[in-house]
Design a protein around this motif. Structure first.
Motif, short mmCIF file in Angstrom:
data_model
loop_
_atom_site.label_atom_id
_atom_site.label_comp_id
_atom_site.label_asym_id
_atom_site.label_seq_id
_atom_site.Cartn_x
_atom_site.Cartn_y
_atom_site.Cartn_z
N ILE A 314 8.59 -41.01 35.92
CA ILE A 314 9.83 -40.36 35.51
C ILE A 314 10.79 -40.36 36.70
O ILE A 314 10.37 -40.44 37.85
CB ILE A 314 9.57 -38.92 35.01
N ARG A 315 12.10 -40.27 36.43
CA ARG A 315 13.09 -40.42 37.49
C ARG A 315 14.23 -39.42 37.28
O ARG A 315 14.62 -39.13 36.14
CB ARG A 315 13.65 -41.85 37.51
N ASP A 316 14.74 -38.91 38.40
CA ASP A 316 15.94 -38.09 38.39
C ASP A 316 17.14 -39.03 38.51
O ASP A 316 17.26 -39.77 39.50
CB ASP A 316 15.92 -37.10 39.55
N PRO A 317 18.06 -39.03 37.54
CA PRO A 317 19.16 -40.01 37.57
C PRO A 317 20.16 -39.78 38.70
O PRO A 317 20.90 -40.71 39.06
CB PRO A 317 19.82 -39.82 36.20
N VAL A 318 20.18 -38.58 39.25
CA VAL A 318 21.14 -38.31 40.33
C VAL A 318 20.59 -38.77 41.67
O VAL A 318 21.19 -39.57 42.39
CB VAL A 318 21.50 -36.81 40.37
N SER A 319 19.43 -38.27 42.04
CA SER A 319 18.84 -38.61 43.35
C SER A 319 18.10 -39.93 43.33
O SER A 319 17.80 -40.50 44.38
CB SER A 319 17.87 -37.51 43.78
N GLN A 320 17.76 -40.42 42.11
CA GLN A 320 16.99 -41.64 41.92
C GLN A 320 15.55 -41.52 42.46
O GLN A 320 14.87 -42.52 42.61
CB GLN A 320 17.68 -42.85 42.57
N ARG A 321 15.15 -40.27 42.75
CA ARG A 321 13.74 -40.09 43.12
C ARG A 321 12.88 -40.24 41.85
O ARG A 321 13.27 -39.80 40.76
CB ARG A 321 13.52 -38.72 43.75
N ALA A 322 11.70 -40.85 42.01
CA ALA A 322 10.78 -41.08 40.88
C ALA A 322 9.41 -40.51 41.22
O ALA A 322 9.03 -40.41 42.39
CB ALA A 322 10.67 -42.56 40.56
N ALA A 323 8.68 -40.14 40.17
CA ALA A 323 7.35 -39.58 40.34
C ALA A 323 6.41 -40.16 39.28
O ALA A 323 6.82 -40.44 38.14
CB ALA A 323 7.39 -38.06 40.23
N VAL A 324 5.16 -40.31 39.67
CA VAL A 324 4.13 -40.82 38.76
C VAL A 324 3.61 -39.69 37.90
O VAL A 324 3.31 -38.59 38.39
CB VAL A 324 2.98 -41.46 39.57
N TYR A 382 7.47 -33.82 46.48
CA TYR A 382 8.54 -34.80 46.66
C TYR A 382 9.72 -34.51 45.72
O TYR A 382 10.89 -34.70 46.08
CB TYR A 382 7.96 -36.19 46.41
N MET A 383 9.42 -34.04 44.51
CA MET A 383 10.44 -33.83 43.49
C MET A 383 11.29 -32.57 43.75
O MET A 383 12.50 -32.57 43.48
CB MET A 383 9.79 -33.71 42.10
N LEU A 384 10.65 -31.52 44.21
CA LEU A 384 11.33 -30.22 44.31
C LEU A 384 11.94 -30.02 45.69
O LEU A 384 11.24 -30.01 46.70
CB LEU A 384 10.34 -29.10 43.99
N LYS A 385 13.25 -29.86 45.74
CA LYS A 385 13.96 -29.62 46.98
C LYS A 385 14.72 -28.30 46.85
O LYS A 385 15.50 -28.12 45.88
CB LYS A 385 14.95 -30.76 47.27
N PRO A 386 14.53 -27.36 47.79
CA PRO A 386 15.23 -26.08 47.71
C PRO A 386 16.74 -26.27 47.64
O PRO A 386 17.34 -27.06 48.38
CB PRO A 386 14.82 -25.36 49.01
N GLU A 388 18.42 -27.72 45.42
CA GLU A 388 18.86 -28.99 44.81
C GLU A 388 18.33 -29.07 43.38
O GLU A 388 17.13 -29.15 43.17
CB GLU A 388 18.34 -30.17 45.63
N ALA A 389 19.23 -29.04 42.41
CA ALA A 389 18.83 -29.15 41.00
C ALA A 389 18.54 -30.61 40.65
O ALA A 389 19.24 -31.52 41.13
CB ALA A 389 19.93 -28.61 40.10
N SER A 390 17.53 -30.81 39.85
CA SER A 390 17.20 -32.17 39.43
C SER A 390 16.51 -32.12 38.07
O SER A 390 15.91 -31.11 37.69
CB SER A 390 16.29 -32.87 40.45
N LYS A 391 16.61 -33.19 37.37
CA LYS A 391 15.97 -33.31 36.06
C LYS A 391 15.37 -34.71 35.93
O LYS A 391 16.11 -35.70 35.93
CB LYS A 391 16.98 -33.07 34.94
N TYR A 392 14.05 -34.76 35.82
CA TYR A 392 13.33 -36.03 35.76
C TYR A 392 12.99 -36.33 34.30
O TYR A 392 12.57 -35.45 33.55
CB TYR A 392 12.04 -35.95 36.58
N SER A 393 13.13 -37.59 33.94
CA SER A 393 12.81 -37.98 32.56
C SER A 393 12.30 -39.41 32.53
O SER A 393 12.52 -40.19 33.47
CB SER A 393 14.04 -37.84 31.66
#
Length: 405
Positions: A314-324, A382-386, A388-393
């Protein structure tokens, strides 16, 4: 073929998506069907759908469950007189293929072969004659079978026509009636209304693919052949072709409960510890239940819009960070892996080449299973940053595929 595809849009905070689901020859057709019965999940056998013929059609009360008979349009006629105290082969003798014989049946689509076994376990006919025989020709009525054959249950007729049926034990050899007075050839002694009963051993349908399997078994008829009535009583056809058709109608169905197509990955106890106290969760997970009905082998694999090496991402479209996201499955009792072991949190991976195969030990009807979604601590951190809002999909598709071949 059954193929079920379950597609989900995944989010770290929200998962959304949708789920979609020769000389003379006689030919006789023998048919059998396997169709799983929810009322009898442990009864995983073919049902013989061949219409009864001959003895079992005329006298069903004498044919227990599992006993079937076939009528044969073959007539046997005497070609010589039957003499008193004759040798066995010179009179009324019956030797049937009471031994087990195998026939290979082939799947119409895949060409995969299976084996059916058959043996004859009874023989019947009616002897006819142009003039009544005097008393004492036979040692006993034809309703009484000569050893090693056994009493069949019914004998009836007249001085010109007498119908009989004898049970035949496995590997019985010949059963013969002895005449004590001559039967001239001019009397036209003959057998008509010939038929036999039989037993079948069919393959395990749970190990077979959906579809139709066909094969042909040949029995020869005449002296020293499979059906051997001696050297005096000769048939008007010398070959029996048994055309086998086995039909397998498997069930593979997966039901997701209402709302099950929207799955939220959350920490243990929810998000309050992170939101109120800034304590990062160690993992994000969700267990999604489903109900499965299956009488067939099937494979499972994943497809996704952001594939990793083995797992979907899944990926956060803003930060482009991805997670398995690791996806595993637990299947209900009765569904095992290829080694017969229970399936508990078995990992599922991306692609056909990584598909896992599962087998039914018996028919499973609407039994509960679980899809386990989980993000490991490394990726959670890796996904959670204080601040910083993010939404992974991401989109996941879980494929159940019975097209194994």
């Amino acid at each position: 073929m059954d193929k079920i595809r379950i597609t989900s849009q995944l989010s770290a905070l929200l998962l959304t998506g949708g789920f979609t689901v020769s000389a003379g020859a006689v030919s006789v057709d023998l048919t059998a069907v396997f169709r799983p019965d929810p009322a009898k999940p442990m009864h995983n056998e073919f049902k013989n759908t061949t219409p009864q013929g001959g003895y079992c059609k005329d006298h069903p009360a004498y044919c227990a469950d599992g006993i079937f008979s076939i009528a044969l349009p073959i007539r046997f006629r005497s070609i010589a007189p039957i003499l008193p105290e004759h040798a066995e082969r010179q009179g009324a003798m019956f030797r049937t293929p009471s031994y087990w014989k195998e026939v290979t049946v082939i799947h119409d689509g895949t060409g995969k072969a299976e084996t059916v076994k058959m043996r004859v376990n009874g023989i019947g006919a009616a002897y006819t004659i142009k003039e009544p025989l005097p008393g004492g020709v036979w040692d006993a009525s034809w309703v009484n079978a000569p050893a090693p054959c056994n009493y069949g249950g019914v004998g009836y007729g007249s001085a010109y026509y007498y119908a009989f049926f004898w049970r035949v034990p496995a590997n019985a050899g010949s059963c013969a009636k002895r005449a004590y007075q001559p039967i001239p050839e001019t009397l036209g002694f003959a057998y008509q209304d010939v038929g036999f009963s039989y037993e079948l051993v069919t393959p395990d349908p749970l190990k077979m693919s959906t579809g139709t399997y066909r094969g042909v078994m040949n029995y020869t008829v005449g002296p020293q052949q499979d059906f051997d009535m001696g050297d005096v009583m000769l048939p008007d056809d010398d070959l029996i072709n048994l055309n086998f058709t086995l039909t397998v109608e498997h069930t593979l169905k997966v039901d997701i409960p209402p709302g099950g197509d929207r799955v939220e990955l959350v920490p243990e106890g929810g998000w309050q510890s992170w939101l109120a106290q800034g304590r990062k969760p160690t993992r994000l997970f969700r267990d999604q239940t489903f109900n499965i009905s299956s009488s067939t082998r099937f494979k499972m694999h994943l497809e996704c819009n952001i594939p990793g090496l083995f797992d979907c991402m899944i990926r956060d479209p803003v930060s482009q960070r991805a997670a398995v996201v690791q996806l595993s499955i637990s299947l209900p009792n009765g569904l095992t892996d290829t080694n017969g072991q229970p399936v508990k949190r078995r990992p599922l991976h991306v692609g056909h080449v990584n598909a896992q195969t599962f087998n039914p030990a018996f028919y499973v009807e609407r039994a509960p299973g679980i899809l386990h979604f989980e993000i490991a601590p490394y990726y959670v951190n890796y996904m959670l940053k204080p601040g910083e809002a993010s939404k992974y999909s991401g989109s996941f598709t879980v494929v159940w595929d019975s097209d194994i071949g």
